[in-house]
Every structure is written in C-alpha cells, then in structure tokens.
Design a protein around this motif. Structure first.
Motif, short mmCIF file in Angstrom:
data_model
loop_
_atom_site.label_atom_id
_atom_site.label_comp_id
_atom_site.label_asym_id
_atom_site.label_seq_id
_atom_site.Cartn_x
_atom_site.Cartn_y
_atom_site.Cartn_z
N GLY A 48 27.36 62.34 32.38
CA GLY A 48 27.40 60.67 32.42
C GLY A 48 28.52 60.22 32.26
O GLY A 48 29.33 59.72 31.12
N SER A 91 32.02 61.29 36.82
CA SER A 91 31.09 61.26 35.85
C SER A 91 30.46 61.77 35.33
O SER A 91 29.59 62.44 34.94
N ASP A 92 30.07 63.18 36.73
CA ASP A 92 29.06 64.98 36.37
C ASP A 92 30.33 66.26 36.99
O ASP A 92 30.30 66.04 38.06
#
Length: 163
Positions: free
Chosen positions: A152, A64-65
């Motif tokens: 993101g 996600s990051d």
C-alpha cells in the motif's frame, strides 16, 4: 482510453538474481529504451527522465507494492501521462526465472496514440525485456539489493505489524 501492454520472458538466472537486478532502478537506462535516467530518492520513490517520440518528460513514481523475489508494482505520481505497472518473478527451475511485465498508461497526443494503435509500445516493451535478459545474464551479481517489502505504498517487512 488507456493502453495496457503485457510481455514476458525467461532469463537464465535464479529468481533472486533477476529480482535484485530489477530493483536497481538507477541501472534501468542500461536496458530500457527511452529511459534517460532514474534517481532513487528512498526505498519507495524514484524520479524518471524519459524520451519518447523525441519528447523528454520527467516524473516521479512510487512503489505501491513490493515483495522480494515475487513482484514490484508502481504508479506515477507527477506524470502528465499517468501510468502504472507490475513485474512478477516466477522460478521456472533453480537457475531460470520467468518475468511477467504489465504496464498501463493513457497515451496523449498524436505520436503516442499512433504508437499505441500500431503496437509500437508492445514491441518496445518486448525489446526492453530482451535487453534486460542480456544484461542480467552477463552481470550475474547485482550491484546492490534492497530486500524489504512495500504494501500500500508503505515500507515494512510485515504488513500485519504496521499500524
């Protein structure tokens, strides 16, 4: 009720070396107990086979990051027991790195809930970090490295340039 485990360790390698090794996800079975295999489909998606308490599970996880030499965060996308985590890399000095790991999940069933209550999970994560330390200090040169960023859940090098 979710369970959160945090652990840290210092390794005797520069932050770039520690980060590059950690991002070679398919090598995780060498130092993560219970991990049978990890396949990386692309820069952000992995498929895991784990064995916990004698029970084998498979799931996908997405990055996600991710920022090179700084951190990697992930979340499961297909697991029966959802989980997420983050590992941070901080230089202590030129040849030493502090690694901070946080993992959060929802234990299910008697074995997982008992393990969480008895802090077996905490001990396993700490053992895994010690195995990573031994692994990375013996193999100073990573087998490969991807130096891109993810923000993101979207791959790219600069989040401000994406539409």
């Amino acid at each position: 009720m979710s369970t959160t485990v945090t652990a840290d360790i210092e390794v005797d390698v520069p932050v770039r070396v520690a980060y590059d090794h950690w991002t070679q996800f398919e090598s995780f079975p060498h130092f993560l107990g219970g991990v049978e295999s990890v396949r990386q489909f692309n820069d952000t998606t992995t498929h895991w086979v784990v064995k916990v308490g004698g029970v084998e599970r498979e799931f996908d996880a997405d990055i996600s990051d991710q920022v090179p030499d700084d951190h990697v965060a992930w979340r499961s996308t297909t697991a029966e027991t959802p989980h997420r985590g983050r590992v941070d890399f901080r230089p202590v000095d030129g040849d030493r790195t502090r690694i901070d790991l946080t993992i959060e999940w929802q234990p299910e069933g008697f074995v997982e809930k008992a393990g969480a209550a008895l802090q077996v999970d905490d001990m396993q994560v700490k053992r895994d970090l010690h195995r990573f330390k031994e692994y990375v200090e013996k193999r100073e040169t990573p087998d490969g490295a991807w130096r891109g960023e993810v923000h993101g859940g979207v791959e790219g090098t600069d989040p401000d340039l994406r539409m």
